[in-house]
Design a protein around this motif. Structure first.
Motif, PDB file in Angstrom:
ATOM      1  N   MET A 130       0.800  -1.227   0.000  1.00  0.00           N
ATOM      2  CA  MET A 130       0.000   0.000   0.000  1.00  0.00           C
ATOM      3  C   MET A 130       0.828   1.271   0.000  1.00  0.00           C
ATOM      4  O   MET A 130       0.318   2.330  -0.344  1.00  0.00           O
ATOM      5  CB  MET A 130      -0.891   0.030   1.265  1.00  0.00           C
ATOM      6  CG  MET A 130      -1.981  -0.973   1.263  1.00  0.00           C
ATOM      7  SD  MET A 130      -3.366  -0.363   0.297  1.00  0.00           S
ATOM      8  CE  MET A 130      -4.481  -1.720   0.368  1.00  0.00           C
ATOM      9  N   CYS A 131       2.057   1.217   0.466  1.00  0.00           N
ATOM     10  CA  CYS A 131       2.830   2.449   0.646  1.00  0.00           C
ATOM     11  C   CYS A 131       4.309   2.135   0.480  1.00  0.00           C
ATOM     12  O   CYS A 131       4.772   1.103   0.952  1.00  0.00           O
ATOM     13  CB  CYS A 131       2.555   3.005   2.049  1.00  0.00           C
ATOM     14  SG  CYS A 131       3.586   4.409   2.497  1.00  0.00           S
ATOM     15  N   LEU A 132       5.021   3.009  -0.220  1.00  0.00           N
ATOM     16  CA  LEU A 132       6.468   2.806  -0.385  1.00  0.00           C
ATOM     17  C   LEU A 132       7.260   3.833   0.417  1.00  0.00           C
ATOM     18  O   LEU A 132       8.442   4.040   0.167  1.00  0.00           O
ATOM     19  CB  LEU A 132       6.855   2.901  -1.864  1.00  0.00           C
ATOM     20  CG  LEU A 132       6.315   1.815  -2.792  1.00  0.00           C
ATOM     21  CD1 LEU A 132       6.877   1.991  -4.186  1.00  0.00           C
ATOM     22  CD2 LEU A 132       6.641   0.416  -2.285  1.00  0.00           C
ATOM     23  N   ALA A 133       6.574   4.492   1.359  1.00  0.00           N
ATOM     24  CA  ALA A 133       7.238   5.492   2.208  1.00  0.00           C
ATOM     25  C   ALA A 133       8.045   6.478   1.360  1.00  0.00           C
ATOM     26  O   ALA A 133       9.236   6.650   1.559  1.00  0.00           O
ATOM     27  CB  ALA A 133       8.121   4.794   3.244  1.00  0.00           C
ATOM     28  N   CYS A 134       7.349   7.130   0.416  1.00  0.00           N
ATOM     29  CA  CYS A 134       8.054   8.005  -0.516  1.00  0.00           C
ATOM     30  C   CYS A 134       8.445   9.339   0.093  1.00  0.00           C
ATOM     31  O   CYS A 134       9.196  10.104  -0.504  1.00  0.00           O
ATOM     32  CB  CYS A 134       7.210   8.227  -1.769  1.00  0.00           C
ATOM     33  SG  CYS A 134       5.814   9.338  -1.497  1.00  0.00           S
ATOM     34  N   GLU A 136       6.562  11.943   0.615  1.00  0.00           N
ATOM     35  CA  GLU A 136       5.821  13.102   0.078  1.00  0.00           C
ATOM     36  C   GLU A 136       4.430  12.603  -0.296  1.00  0.00           C
ATOM     37  O   GLU A 136       4.134  12.400  -1.470  1.00  0.00           O
ATOM     38  CB  GLU A 136       6.567  13.603  -1.161  1.00  0.00           C
ATOM     39  CG  GLU A 136       6.258  14.988  -1.591  1.00  0.00           C
ATOM     40  CD  GLU A 136       6.988  15.299  -2.910  1.00  0.00           C
ATOM     41  OE1 GLU A 136       6.781  16.373  -3.419  1.00  0.00           O
ATOM     42  OE2 GLU A 136       7.736  14.441  -3.416  1.00  0.00           O
ATOM     43  N   CYS A 137       3.606  12.400   0.720  1.00  0.00           N
ATOM     44  CA  CYS A 137       2.331  11.704   0.505  1.00  0.00           C
ATOM     45  C   CYS A 137       1.344  12.547  -0.308  1.00  0.00           C
ATOM     46  O   CYS A 137       1.143  13.719  -0.041  1.00  0.00           O
ATOM     47  CB  CYS A 137       1.715  11.331   1.850  1.00  0.00           C
ATOM     48  SG  CYS A 137       0.404  10.128   1.655  1.00  0.00           S
ATOM     49  N   ILE A 138       0.735  11.925  -1.290  1.00  0.00           N
ATOM     50  CA  ILE A 138      -0.240  12.640  -2.134  1.00  0.00           C
ATOM     51  C   ILE A 138      -1.631  11.998  -2.049  1.00  0.00           C
ATOM     52  O   ILE A 138      -2.465  12.195  -2.931  1.00  0.00           O
ATOM     53  CB  ILE A 138       0.228  12.696  -3.609  1.00  0.00           C
ATOM     54  CG1 ILE A 138       0.519  11.276  -4.136  1.00  0.00           C
ATOM     55  CG2 ILE A 138       1.436  13.603  -3.783  1.00  0.00           C
ATOM     56  CD1 ILE A 138       0.625  11.195  -5.638  1.00  0.00           C
ATOM     57  N   LEU A 139      -1.871  11.250  -0.992  1.00  0.00           N
ATOM     58  CA  LEU A 139      -3.162  10.548  -0.893  1.00  0.00           C
ATOM     59  C   LEU A 139      -4.336  11.518  -0.876  1.00  0.00           C
ATOM     60  O   LEU A 139      -5.451  11.163  -1.265  1.00  0.00           O
ATOM     61  CB  LEU A 139      -3.185   9.667   0.363  1.00  0.00           C
ATOM     62  CG  LEU A 139      -2.334   8.402   0.300  1.00  0.00           C
ATOM     63  CD1 LEU A 139      -2.376   7.651   1.617  1.00  0.00           C
ATOM     64  CD2 LEU A 139      -2.794   7.492  -0.837  1.00  0.00           C
ATOM     65  N   CYS A 146      -2.960   5.034  -3.311  1.00  0.00           N
ATOM     66  CA  CYS A 146      -1.581   5.445  -3.609  1.00  0.00           C
ATOM     67  C   CYS A 146      -1.128   4.950  -4.992  1.00  0.00           C
ATOM     68  O   CYS A 146      -0.965   3.753  -5.199  1.00  0.00           O
ATOM     69  CB  CYS A 146      -0.635   4.902  -2.545  1.00  0.00           C
ATOM     70  SG  CYS A 146       1.081   5.258  -2.974  1.00  0.00           S
ATOM     71  N   VAL A 148       1.826   5.565  -6.206  1.00  0.00           N
ATOM     72  CA  VAL A 148       3.259   5.252  -6.125  1.00  0.00           C
ATOM     73  C   VAL A 148       3.440   3.759  -5.863  1.00  0.00           C
ATOM     74  O   VAL A 148       4.228   3.073  -6.533  1.00  0.00           O
ATOM     75  CB  VAL A 148       3.938   6.083  -5.000  1.00  0.00           C
ATOM     76  CG1 VAL A 148       5.415   5.758  -4.906  1.00  0.00           C
ATOM     77  CG2 VAL A 148       3.722   7.564  -5.227  1.00  0.00           C
ATOM     78  N   LYS A 208       7.930  13.653  -8.345  1.00  0.00           N
ATOM     79  CA  LYS A 208       8.252  13.728  -6.909  1.00  0.00           C
ATOM     80  C   LYS A 208       9.719  14.056  -6.714  1.00  0.00           C
ATOM     81  O   LYS A 208      10.540  13.794  -7.583  1.00  0.00           O
ATOM     82  CB  LYS A 208       7.932  12.396  -6.233  1.00  0.00           C
ATOM     83  CG  LYS A 208       6.470  12.222  -6.003  1.00  0.00           C
ATOM     84  CD  LYS A 208       6.201  10.851  -5.438  1.00  0.00           C
ATOM     85  CE  LYS A 208       4.837  10.824  -4.815  1.00  0.00           C
ATOM     86  NZ  LYS A 208       4.789  11.508  -3.539  1.00  0.00           N
TER      87      LYS A 208
HETATM   88  S1  SF4 Z   1       2.142   8.737  -1.704  1.00  0.00           S
HETATM   89 FE1  SF4 Z   1       1.701   8.379   0.480  1.00  0.00          FE
HETATM   90  S2  SF4 Z   1       0.922   6.275   0.514  1.00  0.00           S
HETATM   91 FE2  SF4 Z   1       1.997   6.555  -1.450  1.00  0.00          FE
HETATM   92  S3  SF4 Z   1       4.109   5.883  -1.127  1.00  0.00           S
HETATM   93 FE3  SF4 Z   1       4.065   8.073  -0.755  1.00  0.00          FE
HETATM   94  S4  SF4 Z   1       3.718   8.220   1.477  1.00  0.00           S
HETATM   95 FE4  SF4 Z   1       3.149   6.149   0.877  1.00  0.00          FE
END
Ligand code: SF4
Ligand code: SF4
Length: 219
Positions: A130-134, A136-139, A146, A148, A208
């Protein structure tokens, strides 16, 4: 939740072939599937039996700690170390590395393969990334889905041309079967529509800042 998968017993056994006394350490933190005291005991006993059968007995102990991803929690283990010459951690890769850092004199090996940050629909059911800990969350711009992690190409601005009937063109192998995932952008579109926010779907999202997700990171 950080998702891990148990390594084959053979692999764990081979990794501690040089040890005589091994402590199996569970983790009570974000464990999923559970990898606490009971699981540490089971694994310890299985390894002990296997070692006996192989004619090279290994003495084992087992314990668990609150969370292995914290130096402070792991510090409480010191009183139990006695003369163990190896440890096996049932935590994720972070836990294994913390044990190796706090107790450098004892080599800690992993009992789990750390897979991804994911979710589950039912306890011990299938797990979904569900999440790659990017960083910079854009949810808030994608209706809580997500792209990403859930779009096979990590696209930020709508679907590619490979979305067919809501499914992604890139199937993945799950337990030996090829499975078609929902296209993340198909899901985002429908969620945006449901929220009456199709403007979000049309919004342009710049690339990103990959530097935020570059490893190793430090916060
Ligand atoms: S956008 Fe949000 S949910 Fe998606 S990888 Fe980045 S932090 Fe995680
Ligand atoms: S079909 Fe959908 S999920 Fe698959 S790569 Fe294209 S946009 Fe991403």
């Amino acid at each position: 939740m950080i998702i891990t998968k148990e390594k084959p017993l053979e692999e764990i056994y081979a990794s501690i072939a040089d040890c005589k006394r091994v402590l199996f350490v569970g983790c009570d933190g974000c464990t999923q599937p559970p990898r606490g005291l009971k699981e540490a005991e089971t694994l310890a006993k299985l390894i002990e039996m296997k070692a006996k059968m192989e004619g090279k007995p290994i003495e084992t102990g087992f314990t668990t700690i609150v969370k292995q991803c914290c130096d402070e929690s792991v510090g409480n283990l010191r009183v139990q170390l006695n003369d163990y010459d190896g440890m096996v951690s049932l935590a994720c890769g972070v836990g294994v590395q913390i044990l190796n850092k706090v107790y450098p004199e004892i080599w800690t090996r992993p009992a789990q393969d750390t897979m991804f940050i994911g979710s589950e629909e039912i306890r011990q059911g299938p797990m979904y990334e569900m999440c790659l800990a990017c960083g910079e969350c854009i949810l808030e711009e994608t209706g809580g889905i997500c792209p990403v992690a859930r779009c096979a190409k990590g696209l930020l601005n709508g679907p590619c041309g490979g979305c067919v009937e809501g499914k992604c063109e890139l199937p993945m192998e799950v337990n030996g079967e090829m499975v078609k995932n929902d296209c993340a952008w198909y899901l985002i579109y429908h969620r945006a529509k449901e929220l009456n926010r199709l403007d979000l779907f049309r919004k342009y999202r710049p690339p990103k800042k990959r530097t935020l997700a570059m490893n190793p990171r430090r916060l």
